[in-house]
Design an enzyme around this catalytic site. Structure first.
Site, PDB file in Angstrom:
ATOM      1  N   ALA A 116      68.046 -45.742 126.296  1.00 56.37           N
ATOM      2  CA  ALA A 116      67.647 -46.922 127.073  1.00 56.37           C
ATOM      3  C   ALA A 116      68.777 -47.638 127.806  1.00 56.37           C
ATOM      4  CB  ALA A 116      66.948 -47.918 126.144  1.00 56.37           C
ATOM      5  N   PRO A 118      71.794 -48.750 130.220  1.00 57.44           N
ATOM      6  CA  PRO A 118      71.915 -50.207 130.071  1.00 57.44           C
ATOM      7  C   PRO A 118      70.617 -50.993 130.276  1.00 57.44           C
ATOM      8  CG  PRO A 118      72.634 -49.581 132.260  1.00 57.44           C
ATOM      9  CD  PRO A 118      72.251 -48.300 131.558  1.00 57.44           C
ATOM     10  N   LYS A 121      65.109 -49.111 132.786  1.00 54.33           N
ATOM     11  CA  LYS A 121      63.705 -48.770 132.521  1.00 54.33           C
ATOM     12  C   LYS A 121      63.107 -49.751 131.514  1.00 54.33           C
ATOM     13  CE  LYS A 121      64.877 -44.885 134.698  1.00 54.33           C
ATOM     14  NZ  LYS A 121      66.314 -45.158 134.845  1.00 54.33           N
ATOM     15  N   CYS A 237      68.660 -37.807 136.454  1.00 59.45           N
ATOM     16  CA  CYS A 237      69.168 -38.040 137.808  1.00 59.45           C
ATOM     17  C   CYS A 237      70.030 -36.849 138.223  1.00 59.45           C
ATOM     18  CB  CYS A 237      69.943 -39.362 137.885  1.00 59.45           C
ATOM     19  SG  CYS A 237      71.258 -39.493 136.677  1.00 59.45           S
TER      20      CYS A 237
HETATM   21  C1  LIG Z   1      70.656 -41.741 131.970  1.00 61.35           C
HETATM   22  S1  LIG Z   1      71.315 -42.748 130.739  1.00 61.35           S
HETATM   23  C2  LIG Z   1      69.997 -43.862 130.404  1.00 61.35           C
HETATM   24  C3  LIG Z   1      69.811 -44.927 131.451  1.00 61.35           C
HETATM   25  C4  LIG Z   1      68.762 -45.954 131.031  1.00 61.35           C
HETATM   26  N1  LIG Z   1      67.508 -45.338 130.656  1.00 61.35           N
HETATM   27  C5  LIG Z   1      68.492 -46.952 132.144  1.00 61.35           C
HETATM   28  O1  LIG Z   1      67.520 -46.774 132.864  1.00 61.35           O
HETATM   29  O2  LIG Z   1      69.266 -47.901 132.262  1.00 61.35           O
HETATM   30  C6  LIG Z   1      71.272 -41.709 129.334  1.00 61.35           C
HETATM   31  C7  LIG Z   1      71.569 -42.415 128.033  1.00 61.35           C
HETATM   32  O3  LIG Z   1      71.378 -41.483 126.977  1.00 61.35           O
HETATM   33  C8  LIG Z   1      72.167 -41.904 125.902  1.00 61.35           C
HETATM   34  N2  LIG Z   1      72.197 -40.806 124.931  1.00 61.35           N
HETATM   35  C9  LIG Z   1      72.921 -39.668 124.949  1.00 61.35           C
HETATM   36  N3  LIG Z   1      72.645 -38.897 123.881  1.00 61.35           N
HETATM   37  C10 LIG Z   1      71.692 -39.570 123.169  1.00 61.35           C
HETATM   38  C11 LIG Z   1      71.007 -39.297 121.951  1.00 61.35           C
HETATM   39  N4  LIG Z   1      71.221 -38.171 121.268  1.00 61.35           N
HETATM   40  N5  LIG Z   1      70.115 -40.217 121.508  1.00 61.35           N
HETATM   41  C12 LIG Z   1      69.887 -41.358 122.193  1.00 61.35           C
HETATM   42  N6  LIG Z   1      70.535 -41.668 123.342  1.00 61.35           N
HETATM   43  C13 LIG Z   1      71.413 -40.775 123.825  1.00 61.35           C
HETATM   44  C14 LIG Z   1      73.479 -42.251 126.584  1.00 61.35           C
HETATM   45  O4  LIG Z   1      74.264 -43.091 125.772  1.00 61.35           O
HETATM   46  C15 LIG Z   1      72.986 -42.926 127.873  1.00 61.35           C
HETATM   47  O5  LIG Z   1      72.973 -44.319 127.718  1.00 61.35           O
END
Ligand SMILES: C[S@@+](CC[C@H](N)C(=O)[O-])C[C@H]1O[C@@H](n2cnc3c(N)ncnc32)[C@H](O)[C@@H]1O
Length: 320
Positions: A116, A118, A121, A237
């Site tokens: 989620a 920063p 969404k 993305c």
């Molecule tokens: C594309 S970003 C998310 C952006 C966010 N949904 C937004 O709209 O602001 C992907 C996120 O996945 C998190 N992430 C990576 N591996 C993960 C895991 N195994 N479990 C949960 N989160 C994870 C990262 O820390 C990062 O914040």
């Protein structure tokens, strides 16, 4: 900045004749865009105030709260504004508004936002839910969770619990629980180069397969955490088919679910790819959408809307 040669060759195979306009668009800076936050005020009031200050806003067709700012080159001007400080606006890339717009969210839902931070969404979903129902906003990164909680506070979100754990645990901890799960997966972020060239600097041909393994596990966990008949929206993305169609195809082949078509007003999309290199994907992936920067003046995105079958259990088709 030069595009890595290997990536350029991949794009040539991916886009064929559209390669020229695609690369040109990738090298053009992105117009700043915002979502007006109706949890903090009336849409027209906030919009009028911004326009009186001299901002030229044009509507983003697929999100009624979304606007491009036509006469600003620097996003930082928005970030330093009073409206931003007060939480009346959220600075958000126009294509990043798509996952929540396609999710059919209603205020009474239990929603999981598995990755989620920063909070683009999560805050968007909370706005759709009018701060009702409940959202569990999770991220594995403590560092990024700080930005998430700050944004939830600033935007005035009060229907959200924040958790910090590996998203892969949800399927077991809370199986068949959420009406909607969002998996905005960690990815190679190729679609973000209009903001920063970091994705090109870090690109390596092996990166896609490695990320795809994590993405599959996160998606399976979200599938298990969702109620039968519920929805999972998977997004990235990036343009890499391994991280997009490859991941969705795996879920479709092993778990009881199907894809739903995605249509948003004013959004020009390409269908998901049924094959890539030596891979043949589940034909349903054509219902997922690829969003290319030369078609909508946005960053690149991929979105799939998955329905878990009503008559399903949390396991895979091959589970005993
Ligand atoms: C594309 S970003 C998310 C952006 C966010 N949904 C937004 O709209 O602001 C992907 C996120 O996945 C998190 N992430 C990576 N591996 C993960 C895991 N195994 N479990 C949960 N989160 C994870 C990262 O820390 C990062 O914040």
């Amino acid at each position: 900045m030069e595009i890595p040669q290997g990536l350029k060759e991949r794009y040539q195979r991916l886009l064929g004749q559209e390669m020229g306009p695609f690369l040109e668009a990738l090298l053009r800076p992105l117009k700043p865009s915002i979502r007006i936050n109706t949890l903090k005020g009336n849409l027209w009031d906030i919009q009028n105030r911004l326009e009186e200050k001299g901002l030229k806003l044009s509507p983003i067709p697929w999100c009624s709260w979304g606007f491009w700012v036509e006469n600003l080159e620097e996003e930082s001007t928005l970030g330093n504004s009073l409206e931003h400080f007060l939480g009346e606006i959220y600075i958000q890339e126009a294509s990043s508004m798509i996952p929540v717009e396609v999710a059919d969210i209603t205020p009474d839902m239990r929603v999981l936002d598995m990755a989620a931070a920063p909070g683009s969404k999560t805050t968007h979903a909370a706005q759709k839910m009018e701060n009702r129902g409940v959202i569990v906003a999770n991220d594995v990164s403590i560092h990024r969770i700080k930005a998430l909680t700050h944004n939830l506070d600033r935007i005035g979100v009060i229907n959200t619990l924040v958790t910090t754990m590996d998203g892969r645990r949800f399927g077991r901890l809370l199986s068949n629980y959420f009406h909607l799960s969002l998996v905005d997966a960690p990815c190679s972020a190729e679609g973000t180069v209009r903001k920063s060239f970091r994705a090109w600097n870090n690109w390596h041909p092996k990166v896609h397969k490695k990320l795809a393994e994590t993405q599959k596990s996160l998606l399976i966990s979200a599938f298990k955490a969702t109620i039968p008949g519920g929805t999972i929206v998977y997004s990235t993305c990036t343009f890499a088919p391994e991280e997009n169609e490859g991941v969705i195809s795996y879920l479709l082949d092993h778990y009881p679910c199907h894809l739903e078509a995605i249509h948003l007003h004013g959004l020009d999309t390409h269908s998901g790819l049924p094959f890539w290199e030596t891979e043949r994907y589940n034909p349903q992936v054509k219902k997922a959408v690829r969003i290319y920067p030369h078609k909508n003046e946005v960053g690149g995105f991929f979105v799939a809307k998955i329905k878990k079958e009503e008559e399903s259990w949390a396991g895979s088709k091959t589970d005993p």
